[in-house]
Scaffold this active site. Structure first.
Site, PDB file in Angstrom:
ATOM      1  CG  HIS A 117      -0.344   0.114   2.536  1.00  0.00           C
ATOM      2  ND1 HIS A 117      -0.130  -0.969   3.356  1.00  0.00           N
ATOM      3  CD2 HIS A 117       0.120   1.172   3.232  1.00  0.00           C
ATOM      4  CE1 HIS A 117       0.415  -0.581   4.491  1.00  0.00           C
ATOM      5  NE2 HIS A 117       0.582   0.729   4.445  1.00  0.00           N
ATOM      6  CG  ASP A 122       0.494  -4.359   3.056  1.00  0.00           C
ATOM      7  OD1 ASP A 122       0.766  -3.706   2.032  1.00  0.00           O
ATOM      8  OD2 ASP A 122       0.122  -3.839   4.121  1.00  0.00           O
ATOM      9  CB  SER A 165       5.655   2.874  11.614  1.00  0.00           C
ATOM     10  OG  SER A 165       4.352   2.404  11.900  1.00  0.00           O
TER      11      SER A 165
END
Length: 644
Positions: free
Chosen positions: A93, A124, A207
């Site tokens: 993402h 991811d 983060s």
């Protein structure tokens, strides 16, 4: 995983409704030190001294909405995993499936451009590349990946751009290796068919993509998400990351330089599995003899089996498997873990697998063909009048329960928004012709002339059993380029643009063009000029709570002027009103018969009904002069009566 959860990269999002808690996309996984004694402060100091120089702050700008991701700007984290080739690992993402402009800043504030080379269609993680020779003044080493080091009780550190602080070091202890993949959003990106690691490290926004390291300075996981209402953070295991990185490096070696093509085989049956405990699987009808056999051949710490959760219509498993089916064997081998399942799928692309399942206590054998996952992941889109349209991806097909490859509206732009076509719509008919793929839409568009009014039929996942029809005025306004097709080139990280329709088509015949219109010509665009326009149009759709918990992603810090806590409907209406006001002002300046009082009514009416002002804004090119004069007056009368 709850239904109806939502996530957005730049602020609070709706999360897993079953948890009813706020989630946030972050990265962290507690590493494990396999030492006879506990790691000392000096051990951690030496490890962090090696790790911190290899961690970078990523500034990304998605210049177009595409697939699961809206347009917008954000900050995130990444880290160097191959110094010689210049490869940075971060989250999917963050890399984005669509056009993105990104740069990395090292700890000594050296800044370099980075280009996406790979993003996984499901999990991811993704990779950027950079020019290693561009780093002149920093000494750093790549961070090794050690997924085998992760275990419960491992002490870890999460190093990254937490809360936009450039370098933050957060401590934690790995508590779980088998957490379900977090569900972020019902109409956006979600990971599935994998376990996640969990620790209470308290990571926050910025983060995403941070390395989760152990006391030896090895990355044992990748930070991906967290709950904003607690300290829990979720990390992606690295087994599939290691495989993808190895294949990319092999492609690099084969070309002896940056590869022209990158091949990472990925297979799918277009279905989602969940891991259920033996007690729950028994309630689904698992026979006692099957359970005993599975326990006998599985590791002693095995706690359950894989169960079918959903099947995408039109996929290889459609009409063969059903939710609640219990997977027992693949090609005669007992499979109870996601990693073994994915390994078999990736090794059998375009081949066949024999699945032994149990449905309500009845054993069944099913033969399914493994599909190439990349073939149902779009890498091109059509841009027309500000609208972004492409094939429906596997991610969104799974979310919406539609067939892959349908014509999907990622962003409505000018022409479609005037007709009240919503985002995430699936176009079924256009100008009376059936639309099953993007090429059908382009061929119909090429036949239409500017100013024509044609019907468009669409369906939305929020009202999937009813087709809706609207009238669309073919008009791209003069500030939009002619229809363009953009195709992703992973070897360069750029998108190649070419005209979508011939230059002699009716839509372009009456339009003044700037630049080449040769249908065979191509141009490469970094697509940076339209960032500000697209940023304002993308925020807020997924912020509605729906009664579910809210979620926030770690990779994003809000750009100036964004409103993370504002209601999405109010925000969208404000944006539409601003756009309508601009259109109205240009019209009024060319029509001296409209007085200032009528202008006031027009602006007030736009707040009540933005679609009304759109209809007033641009008279049809084929309308008579009388119609152009009378139509605004009639509209003013209607607005006046509504105000009374």
């Amino acid at each position: 995983m709850g239904e109806g959860a939502a996530m957005e990269m730049t602020g609070p999002e709706v999360a897993d409704s079953s948890m009813k808690e706020d989630l946030a996309m972050e990265i962290e996984a507690p590493p494990l030190c396999r030492e006879e004694g506990a790691a000392t402060a000096e051990d951690w100091r030496r490890a962090l001294a090696r790790v911190v120089p290899a961690v970078v702050v990523l500034r990304t700008t998605a210049v177009r909405a595409f697939d699961t991701e809206p347009a917008g700007a954000s900050y995130a984290t990444g880290f160097v995993v191959d110094k010689a080739r210049g490869i940075v690992l971060t989250n999917r993402h963050v890399v984005k499936p669509g056009p993105v402009i990104a740069e990395a800043m090292f700890v000594n504030r050296e800044e370099i451009p980075v280009y996406p080379i790979y993003r996984d269609p499901v999990h991811d993680f993704g990779f950027f590349r950079y020019d290693p020779g561009a780093i002149k003044f920093l000494k750093y080493e790549e961070i090794p990946l050690a997924p085998e080091a992760a275990c419960v009780g491992l002490e870890i550190r999460v190093v990254g751009n937490d809360s936009g602080e450039k370098v933050s070091i957060l401590a934690g202890t790995l508590a779980r290796l088998d957490r379900d993949a977090p569900h972020y959003k019902k109409d956006g990106y979600n990971d599935f068919n994998t376990f996640y690691l969990q620790a209470a490290s308290g990571t926050k926004g910025g983060s995403s993509g941070s390395p989760v390291i152990d006391c030896h300075g090895r990355a044992v996981a990748l930070n991906a998400g967290s709950k904003s209402s607690s300290a829990s953070a979720f990390f992606l295991p690295l087994e599939r990351v290691v495989r993808s990185l190895k294949l990319i490096q092999e492609s690099w070696d084969a070309f002896r330089s940056k590869p022209e093509t990158i091949s990472v085989p990925r297979g799918t049956l277009q279905m989602t599995f969940v891991h259920k405990g033996f007690d729950e699987v028994r309630r689904l009808g698992l026979r006692n003899e099957t359970e005993q056999m599975v326990r006998l051949v599985s590791p002693i710490d095995e706690t359950g089996m894989l169960v079918v959760d959903s099947v995408v219509p039109g996929g290889p498993a459609h009409k063969h498997l059903e939710p609640g089916d219990v997977l027992v064997c693949l090609n005669g081998e007992v499979v109870t873990q996601f990693l073994k399942l994915e390994t078999r799928l990736d090794d059998t692309v375009d081949g066949e697998l024999d699945l032994l399942i149990e449905r309500g206590g009845v054993p069944l054998t099913v033969k399914l063909k493994v599909q190439d996952l990349h073939s149902i992941t779009p890498n091109y889109f059509l841009e027309v009048s500000g609208a972004i349209i492409h094939s429906l991806s596997y991610q969104q097909a799974r979310n919406f329960r539609f067939k892959c490859g349908l014509v999907y509206v990622a962003e409505t732009g000018y022409m479609l928004s005037r007709a009240s076509v919503p985002r995430h719509a699936i176009i079924k008919k256009f100008a009376g012709e059936e639309i099953s793929k993007l090429d059908d839409l382009i061929s119909v568009l090429a036949k239409l002339s500017k100013g024509a009014r044609v019907p468009l039929e669409y369906v939305s996942y929020t009202d999937r059993h009813r087709n809706k029809s609207v009238l669309v005025t073919i008009d791209r306004h003069e500030w939009y380029a002619p229809p363009q097709l953009y195709t992703r080139n992973d070897s360069t990280g750029l998108w190649t643009a070419r005209p979508a329709i011939p230059s002699d088509s009716p839509l372009l015949a009456s339009t003044i063009h700037v630049g080449p219109t040769d249908p065979n010509s191509t141009q490469v665009y970094p697509m940076a000029e339209t960032v500000l326009l697209e940023n304002k149009r993308q925020h807020g759709d997924a912020n509605s709570a729906d009664g579910c918990s809210r979620m926030q992603t770690d990779d994003e810090s809000f750009v100036e002027g964004s409103h993370p806590g504002e209601d999405p409907v109010v925000e969208k209406k404000r944006q539409r009103i601003d756009e309508d006001s601009t259109v109205e002002e240009s019209i009024f300046s060319n029509r001296d018969f409209i007085n200032s009082k009528e202008q006031t009514f027009e602006n007030r009416a736009s707040a009540e009904n933005t679609d009304l002002s759109h209809d007033q804004g641009t008279p049809l090119s084929n309308a008579s002069m009388a119609e152009q004069v009378i139509e605004p007056s009639l509209v003013m009368f209607e607005v006046g009566s509504n105000l009374i």
